[in-house]
Motif scaffolding. Structure first.
Motif, short mmCIF file in Angstrom:
data_model
loop_
_atom_site.label_atom_id
_atom_site.label_comp_id
_atom_site.label_asym_id
_atom_site.label_seq_id
_atom_site.Cartn_x
_atom_site.Cartn_y
_atom_site.Cartn_z
N PRO A 1 -42.36 -79.50 62.85
CA PRO A 1 -43.24 -79.59 64.03
C PRO A 1 -44.47 -78.67 63.97
O PRO A 1 -45.44 -78.92 64.68
CB PRO A 1 -42.32 -79.17 65.18
N ASP A 2 -44.42 -77.64 63.10
CA ASP A 2 -45.56 -76.71 63.03
C ASP A 2 -46.64 -77.18 62.05
O ASP A 2 -47.67 -76.49 61.89
CB ASP A 2 -45.11 -75.33 62.55
N THR A 3 -46.43 -78.28 61.38
CA THR A 3 -47.39 -78.71 60.35
C THR A 3 -48.81 -78.81 60.93
O THR A 3 -49.02 -79.37 62.01
CB THR A 3 -46.97 -80.08 59.79
N VAL A 4 -49.76 -78.26 60.18
CA VAL A 4 -51.16 -78.41 60.56
C VAL A 4 -51.59 -79.82 60.16
O VAL A 4 -51.31 -80.26 59.04
CB VAL A 4 -52.03 -77.39 59.78
N VAL A 5 -52.21 -80.54 61.08
CA VAL A 5 -52.71 -81.88 60.76
C VAL A 5 -54.24 -81.83 60.75
O VAL A 5 -54.85 -81.47 61.76
CB VAL A 5 -52.20 -82.94 61.75
N GLY A 6 -54.83 -82.13 59.60
CA GLY A 6 -56.29 -82.12 59.48
C GLY A 6 -56.81 -83.53 59.34
O GLY A 6 -56.09 -84.43 58.90
N PHE A 7 -58.07 -83.72 59.71
CA PHE A 7 -58.66 -85.07 59.65
C PHE A 7 -59.95 -85.04 58.85
O PHE A 7 -60.79 -84.16 59.03
CB PHE A 7 -58.94 -85.60 61.05
N ILE A 8 -60.08 -86.03 57.97
CA ILE A 8 -61.32 -86.23 57.23
C ILE A 8 -61.68 -87.70 57.43
O ILE A 8 -60.93 -88.58 57.02
CB ILE A 8 -61.13 -85.96 55.73
N GLY A 9 -62.80 -87.95 58.10
CA GLY A 9 -63.23 -89.33 58.32
C GLY A 9 -64.28 -89.71 57.30
O GLY A 9 -65.37 -89.12 57.27
N LEU A 10 -63.95 -90.68 56.45
CA LEU A 10 -64.89 -91.13 55.41
C LEU A 10 -65.17 -92.61 55.58
O LEU A 10 -64.25 -93.38 55.85
CB LEU A 10 -64.28 -90.90 54.03
N GLU A 11 -66.42 -92.98 55.42
CA GLU A 11 -66.77 -94.39 55.50
C GLU A 11 -67.54 -94.75 54.24
O GLU A 11 -68.47 -94.02 53.87
CB GLU A 11 -67.65 -94.62 56.72
N ARG A 12 -67.12 -95.83 53.60
CA ARG A 12 -67.77 -96.22 52.36
C ARG A 12 -68.97 -97.09 52.61
O ARG A 12 -68.89 -98.05 53.36
CB ARG A 12 -66.79 -97.01 51.49
N ASP A 13 -70.09 -96.75 51.98
CA ASP A 13 -71.26 -97.64 52.00
C ASP A 13 -70.96 -98.77 51.00
O ASP A 13 -70.77 -98.51 49.81
CB ASP A 13 -72.50 -96.84 51.58
N GLU A 14 -70.89 -99.99 51.52
CA GLU A 14 -70.48 -101.12 50.67
C GLU A 14 -71.46 -101.34 49.52
O GLU A 14 -71.08 -101.84 48.46
CB GLU A 14 -70.35 -102.41 51.49
N GLU A 15 -72.75 -100.95 49.70
CA GLU A 15 -73.72 -101.20 48.64
C GLU A 15 -73.69 -100.13 47.55
O GLU A 15 -73.72 -100.43 46.36
CB GLU A 15 -75.12 -101.31 49.23
N THR A 16 -73.61 -98.87 48.00
CA THR A 16 -73.65 -97.80 47.00
C THR A 16 -72.25 -97.38 46.55
O THR A 16 -72.10 -96.66 45.57
CB THR A 16 -74.34 -96.55 47.57
N ALA A 17 -71.23 -97.79 47.32
CA ALA A 17 -69.83 -97.39 47.08
C ALA A 17 -69.65 -95.89 47.28
O ALA A 17 -68.61 -95.33 46.93
CB ALA A 17 -69.35 -97.82 45.71
N LYS A 18 -70.66 -95.22 47.87
CA LYS A 18 -70.54 -93.78 48.12
C LYS A 18 -69.89 -93.55 49.48
O LYS A 18 -70.15 -94.30 50.43
CB LYS A 18 -71.93 -93.12 48.11
N ALA A 19 -69.06 -92.52 49.56
CA ALA A 19 -68.37 -92.26 50.82
C ALA A 19 -69.21 -91.33 51.70
O ALA A 19 -69.71 -90.31 51.23
CB ALA A 19 -67.02 -91.62 50.54
N HIS A 20 -69.36 -91.72 52.97
CA HIS A 20 -70.13 -90.91 53.91
C HIS A 20 -69.12 -90.21 54.83
O HIS A 20 -68.21 -90.85 55.38
CB HIS A 20 -71.07 -91.84 54.69
#
Ligand code: URA
Length: 213
Positions: free
Chosen positions: A97-116
């Motif tokens: 129950p003490d686990t730290v939960v972190g969030f990373i929101g990444l969105e891929r640009d479909e044209e460049t395939a780079k993650a934003h």
């Protein structure tokens, strides 16, 4: 298909995991049952992946006397790969129950395939923490690899990926790009189809878990 070097991939062997996986795969499984078995298999994967976590001894006072106990040496951090990784958080919060939960929101640009990167809320220094990155379906490995890069940029050195089902393509990519990362999964499936779905797989995990079909 060859998944690449096997050393970093553990396919858990547990009758309850096999039982739950078959129910998750079944196209006729309703949402409530899917969620229950998702939680069950996540718990089994997390239990296996954390089997060797370092512990420290301490003295516990029982009603009768004292006993030696153990606690985790370093707090665990769990990071779900959005969106479907959120489905695996309940199990870890139930078990630790003490686990730290972190969030990373990444969105891929479909044209460049780079993650934003559009959202970032994780401890600034992950160097002292075992980190579990949660993604139920390791398909191409693109989102997982991008998430792992961010986690490593925050200093994480002890990283485990938790995936209910993995495709050989995704395993190869993670082994190539993040060779130190361990992968725990309940199954390595055959291949990806033309739409990057895992075959035989179980369909879209997020849609089935969150009932957004
Ligand atoms: N994500 C899913 O939810 N399912 C797949 O088969 C591949 C990626």
């Amino acid at each position: 298909m060859n998944a690449g070097p096997a050393a970093k991939v553990t396919v858990i062997k547990h009758a309850l995991a096999s039982h739950s996986l078959a129910i998750l795969r079944n196209v006729d499984t309703p949402t409530g049952i899917f969620r229950w078995h998702s939680d069950q298999i996540a718990g089994l994967l997390i239990a296996e992946a954390t089997r060797e976590l370092a512990t420290r001894e301490y003295e516990v006072t029982t009603p009768l006397t004292t006993a030696r106990g153990e606690r985790l040496a370093r707090p665990l951090v769990a990071i779900p790969v959005l969106r479907s990784g959120i489905a695996l958080i309940g199990a870890i919060q139930r078990m630790l129950p003490d686990t730290v939960v972190g969030f990373i929101g990444l969105e891929r640009d479909e044209e460049t395939a780079k993650a934003h990167l559009y959202y970032h809320k994780i401890p600034a220094d992950l160097s002292g923490h075992p980190v579990l990155v949660l993604d139920p379906m390791l398909a191409t490995g693109g989102s997982m690899s991008d998430t792992l890069s961010h986690v490593r940029a925050q200093g994480a050195k002890d990283i485990t990926a938790i995936c209910v089902v993995a495709a050989p393509e995704g395993i190869r990519r993670i082994n190539d790009e993040h060779p130190d990362v361990r992968i725990f999964t309940a199954a390595v499936d055959s291949h990806l189809d033309d739409n990057w779905y895992i075959v035989p797989g179980l369909g879209d995990y997020g849609d089935r878990y969150f009932n957004t079909l």
